[in-house]
Enzyme design. Structure first.
Site, mmCIF file in Angstrom:
data_model
loop_
_atom_site.group_PDB
_atom_site.id
_atom_site.type_symbol
_atom_site.label_atom_id
_atom_site.label_comp_id
_atom_site.label_asym_id
_atom_site.label_seq_id
_atom_site.Cartn_x
_atom_site.Cartn_y
_atom_site.Cartn_z
ATOM 1 N N LYS A 84 0.837 -1.207 0.000
ATOM 2 C CA LYS A 84 0.000 0.000 0.000
ATOM 3 C C LYS A 84 0.868 1.251 0.000
ATOM 4 C CE LYS A 84 -4.386 -0.344 2.456
ATOM 5 N NZ LYS A 84 -4.952 -0.197 3.811
HETATM 6 C C1 E4P Z 1 -8.568 0.376 3.703
HETATM 7 O O1 E4P Z 1 -7.615 -0.206 3.228
HETATM 8 C C2 E4P Z 1 -8.509 1.119 4.971
HETATM 9 O O2 E4P Z 1 -7.719 0.401 5.886
HETATM 10 C C3 E4P Z 1 -9.848 1.290 5.621
HETATM 11 O O3 E4P Z 1 -10.913 0.820 4.860
HETATM 12 C C4 E4P Z 1 -10.060 2.583 6.306
HETATM 13 O O4 E4P Z 1 -11.332 2.590 6.886
HETATM 14 P P1 E4P Z 1 -11.771 3.580 8.063
HETATM 15 O O5 E4P Z 1 -12.224 4.845 7.452
HETATM 16 O O6 E4P Z 1 -12.889 2.853 8.745
HETATM 17 O O7 E4P Z 1 -10.573 3.762 8.965
#
Ligand code: E4P
Length: 221
Positions: A84
């Site tokens: 990522k």
């Molecule tokens: C995706 O890869 C993220 O980790 C995640 O969906 C973030 O979500 P949140 O807004 O609930 O922290």
């Protein structure tokens, strides 16, 4: 649409993995901070548990060269590791180099179709629009997702759209309708997918009728 868990908690991953529907996991620094302990060990455990799926591991270095080096290391942790990188100029620079090295990247923290176009242009394997956080800002996350899916279709981009930051089952249903390739969600949303009051009611009725029948058969024998 593939279903991923958005967590770094190995127990949650093991439980949902037993259902036979889990095809990946997404982690981020905040989720890892929640679990405490050795991060590298946590990543390895998750990669091993979801060996049939894909696990996104997030870089934390802000500068392109360091992010690229960190990304190379994260990719080396497992064949199913996806690196990522954030939607920043440094993230784009590092991400492009990683894709050129044949490493699959997930461009994260995407909040607009314009950002999604950039992710596709560097050859990202996955782009992650954060629906729930867009909604939090009094905008329409689902509308952004639909636009991204439409743009990718029209342009023939191969980057997979991962609907992220999902907060409830309807986010999952609408993401599927919009044409998302993947939906990632927290444990509580995943467990809500299976629940319906009429399923519980119907099952209770079947159990009661079955027991009644068994009792009658026993008494008649
Ligand atoms: C995706 O890869 C993220 O980790 C995640 O969906 C973030 O979500 P949140 O807004 O609930 O922290």
């Amino acid at each position: 649409m593939r279903l991923f868990l958005d967590t770094a908690n190995i127990e949650e991953i093991r439980e949902i993995n037993r259902w036979g529907v889990l095809q990946g996991v997404t982690t981020n620094p905040s989720l890892l901070a929640r679990e405490m302990g050795d991060v590298e060990k946590a990543w390895r455990l998750i990669l091993e548990e979801v060996s049939q799926g894909e696990v996104s591991l997030e870089t934390t270095e802000p500068e392109a060269e360091a992010m690229y080096q960190q990304g190379k290391h994260l990719a080396s942790l497992g064949e199913n590791a996806i690196v990522k990188v954030p939607m920043t100029p440094d993230g784009l620079m590092a991400g492009k180099r990683l894709t050129e090295d044949g490493i699959r990247i997930n461009v994260t923290l995407v909040f607009s179709p314009a950002q999604a176009i950039l992710a596709a242009e560097i050859g990202a394997y996955i782009v992650s629009p954060f629906l729930g956080r867009i909604d939090d800002g009094a905008a329409d996350g689902m509308h952004a997702l639909r636009q991204i899916c439409d743009i990718y279709d029209v342009q023939g981009y191969e980057t997979q759209v991962l609907a992220a930051s999902l907060r409830h089952p309807m986010h999952v249903v609408e993401s599927a309708l919009a044409g998302a390739d993947i939906a990632t969600m927290p444990y509580d949303v995943f467990t809500k997918l299976v629940k319906h009051p009429l399923t519980d009611k119907g099952l209770a009725q079947f159990e009661a009728d079955w027991e009644k029948l068994q009792k009658e058969l026993k008494e008649g024998a």
